[in-house]
Design a protein around this motif. Structure first.
Motif, short mmCIF file in Angstrom:
data_model
loop_
_atom_site.label_atom_id
_atom_site.label_comp_id
_atom_site.label_asym_id
_atom_site.label_seq_id
_atom_site.Cartn_x
_atom_site.Cartn_y
_atom_site.Cartn_z
N SER A 84 55.33 29.85 -76.10
CA SER A 84 55.19 28.42 -75.91
C SER A 84 55.13 28.17 -74.40
N PRO A 85 54.42 27.11 -74.01
CA PRO A 85 54.26 26.88 -72.57
C PRO A 85 55.56 26.41 -71.91
N LEU A 86 55.83 26.92 -70.74
CA LEU A 86 56.84 26.32 -69.87
C LEU A 86 56.05 25.42 -68.93
N THR A 87 56.27 24.13 -69.05
CA THR A 87 55.43 23.17 -68.34
C THR A 87 56.15 22.57 -67.15
N ARG A 88 55.48 22.54 -66.03
CA ARG A 88 56.02 21.84 -64.87
C ARG A 88 55.64 20.36 -65.04
N ALA A 89 56.64 19.49 -65.05
CA ALA A 89 56.41 18.07 -65.32
C ALA A 89 55.99 17.33 -64.05
N TYR A 90 54.89 17.78 -63.47
CA TYR A 90 54.42 17.16 -62.21
C TYR A 90 54.27 15.64 -62.36
N CYS A 91 53.73 15.22 -63.50
CA CYS A 91 53.43 13.80 -63.67
C CYS A 91 54.72 12.99 -63.83
N LEU A 92 55.68 13.55 -64.54
CA LEU A 92 56.96 12.86 -64.68
C LEU A 92 57.67 12.79 -63.33
N GLU A 93 57.66 13.88 -62.58
CA GLU A 93 58.27 13.88 -61.25
C GLU A 93 57.68 12.77 -60.40
N LYS A 94 56.34 12.67 -60.44
CA LYS A 94 55.65 11.66 -59.63
C LYS A 94 56.03 10.25 -60.08
#
Lengths: 456, 456
Positions: A84-94
């Motif tokens: 399963s992907p480990l996703t970096r939540a770039y959009c949430l961080e932003k």
């Protein structure tokens, strides 16, 4: 500085874990032994093998082997929907404007819609290996039943699901998914078991309960040659299978030299949480690394934060073994929270012991704040999360906002256990502003505690 | 020989396409120009910009640029849910006992549940870039509306969806997903547009139609400053955005030196099919490679296999431009097939021309055989496919079984466009043995052809 971490980290097949992790081997204080519900004495592999497959009974009681080989056939099945992907939540961080770095491990990209499949295939595999004809189980909303149906279809094993009648009638989609995978789905209470007949006689028109469905599934397994009963959470064997989540997460983070500061998971029966955190908690116990590990539970069903650490029945039907765990009492009636998967009176004995030892901490959150976090997450990250999973989102956002205050660039990892496609009635209530919160009073909790068994 | 191809091939971010592909630049026979519905003359960019965003109008008419840069922001959004996996169907191959090698490109691993998001984000992006406030659209079952809601939420763009009333009432889950992503969802016909009021007056109690919903969405866009109408299929701009599917597929196959013999996709409006096959059809046109390319349509709505190649309205409301395409006539009433996404009277003008030129072939299949294939696929591959996508599965299985007869080790690639979670009513009918097939008679087709416009 150019950003090197991709949005999604996928492991290659050769990087995928070949063993599950059994944290009990590294725990200084082992969970108390589980007890035979008849004798109230520590249960043996032989006794446990009457309910579960032998190999699973062995795993349930294994406190010494830290690593358990994942059979080749299960590894192959995992390859169909994992890593399963480990996703970096770039959009949430932003969107939050936080310096924190947020990652989530997303378990919803399979037809069962959740992490449940990780243990379903393992349990079905060992049943097949033992030469069994089929398995029985119960399901409420249907997530576990769906996962087990998929695993059984793959292995050509008969799958009999007792589905709480109210869900059977109100969630026909889930029922049809199970049927499509070849499972037989029976509304519970049914007229096919003694316990079902009895309940139908005593409470005509009842819409059923999980406790009753468990009792029917256990009876049906016992009544049929070559059948065993399987369970989707709470048990240590299930937690072991779910460590695939944490192991993949750790390998993916290590690949990019990322060390998390905080690891967050939602806690119902505790198997997904335990699976996510095990590799990290293990390092913490062994003194290799330090992490903050947070279990998040609903304020409406606060077994860790307001429960008692005591022996209790794992199921309301009192047919499964007893475990020492943080519990509200098997007679505790949770409010009709929409996070069905978190409405469980107790907690995995492993997670309970880790909590009692201070390896992990726990917090509880209220439903409306959870749905607000879920909606915020969905709009920027493009995934509609399950209400259960959204408990972890809520606390991850809170921690990220604290970093915004302090300016700390903490790394936060949380488990996103599944999708919310079948929870739209709850979302609708939230969208309409019709959702309310519920926190049990001390008196209500006392009523639950009064149902705790007396075990010396 | 050890097997080197993994179950799932994921591209790294750096391998992902940076440009869409516009096959028209390489076609020897270009699609006939699309016509202004008022003047029946070839439409200009200026005229088209009154309905669509200017950049999209340019893409719609662009016959010369083979490659179109994907804006950075869209690439970033793609990274949230792409690359989609190209999966080797080892388990299906084994179940069929075929020497064929089967791959499928799975577009269902995102909350919209399908490929629709690929174009939704592009259309929303260009709307935002043009400084618009919002977009309007129609949706039937809700897949396109969900995708557009997600894209608009991400870009903070207003999204107004006119949802066919019968779906609005019978598919409340889809409606709530859209609302959760912040879209306003109005049952059509509504009392908010002139055309809606008129239809409600003339047909009190009507449950609506897609044609009516399109007309309302177009009127609503025109009536509001800073709004444009967007459409999820059929148009060449949509097909261009969907080439991300085919481009990723080709890169993934090239990575492992795999050359497909047969490429199969389901065909409704043609944009997903066109997107999948474009890079392969382009090579075929340029004489670089040869492939068999098969479009699969439902026997109940056979626009390629039994339609006419003629100018027709793209929408039953006759407000969109006319295109020369394979069509059954905009007045053709498809039977109540469950593959809603394939119930379209016409076909993308690009796909139509490729078919007319013999670059691709077409076949039609009946509903019950499609659900049988879907069920077989689900049980071994662990994905519950959408009925639309399952048309491609059916033909892929047929071709793989031919290989079993002949012993040929052909490589078959098919597009799996989405998941079937919201199609369980149809699955239930199939599970219950209650599903029937329907093939329109020649007389019924003639009635549809009689509605074709007269264009010199």
């Amino acid at each position: 500085m150019s950003e090197k971490i991709p949005y999604k980290i996928y492991l290659t097949e050769s990087e995928m874990p070949k063993q599950w992790y059994n944290i009990r081997a590294h725990m200084n204080n082992k969970p108390a032994p589980i007890l035979n519900p008849q004798t109230l004495k520590p249960i043996t592999v032989d006794e446990l093998s009457e309910i579960f497959c032998r190999e699973l009974a062995i795993q349930e009681l294994d406190e010494t082997n830290a690593y358990i080989d994942i059979p080749k056939e299960i590894q192959d099945f995992y390859k169909m929907y994992r890593p399963s992907p480990l996703t970096r939540a770039y959009c949430l961080e932003k969107a939050l404007g936080t310096p924190a770095k947020i990652y989530y491990k997303f378990e919803g990209n399979n037809t069962s819609g959740s992490h449940k499949l990780n243990s379903a295939i393992a349990q079905a595999y060992y049943a097949k290996q033992q030469g069994l004809k089929g398995v029985t189980t119960e399901t409420g909303a249907g997530q576990w039943g769906t996962a087990l149906s998929m695993a059984c279809a793959y292995l050509d094993l008969d799958c009999q699901v007792y589905m709480v009648k109210v869900s059977y009638e109100q969630k026909p989609f889930r029922r049809e998914v199970m049927r499509t995978f070849g499972a037989s789905v029976t509304p519970s209470p049914s007229m096919t078991t003694n316990v079902g007949k009895k309940i139908n006689r005593e409470f005509p028109g009842t819409s059923g309960s999980l406790g009753c469905a468990i009792s029917e599934a256990v009876e049906a397994a016992a009544a049929q040659e070559g059948y065993r009963y399987v369970l989707g959470s709470v048990l240590s064997q299930v937690l072991i299978h779910q460590t695939i989540i944490g192991l993949e997460t750790k390998i993916a983070l290590d690949k990019y030299n990322v060390k998390p500061d905080i690891i967050i998971g939602c806690a119902g029966g505790g198997s997904n949480l335990g699976g996510l955190i095990s590799p990290f908690a293990g390092e913490k116990i062994l003194g290799k690394e330090d992490y903050r590990i947070i279990a998040v539970e609903p304020a409406s069903c606060p077994s860790l934060t307001r429960g008692r650490y005591a022996y209790d029945y794992c199921d309301t039907g009192k047919v499964c073994p007893l475990a020492k765990m943080y519990t509200l009492g098997s007679g505790f009636i949770p409010s009709s929270s929409h996070s069905g998967g978190l409405r469980y009176h107790g907690m995995s004995s492993i997670v309970s012991q880790l909590y009692d030892d201070g390896i992990i901490e726990a917090t509880s959150v209220e439903q409306t704040s959870v749905f607000a976090a879920a909606t915020q997450f969905a709009r920027v990250e493009g995934i509609l999360p399950a209400p259960e999973s959204s408990h972890a989102i809520k606390v991850a956002i809170d921690e990220a906002l604290k970093c915004k205050e302090t300016g700390e660039e903490k790394t936060i990892v949380f488990g996103l256990t599944g999708t919310g496609y079948f929870d739209m009635v709850a979302y609708q209530r939230f969208n309409d502003g019709d959702m309310s919160d519920y926190i049990p009073t001390d008196e209500e909790l006392e009523k639950g505690f009064a149902t705790l068994p007396k075990v010396e």
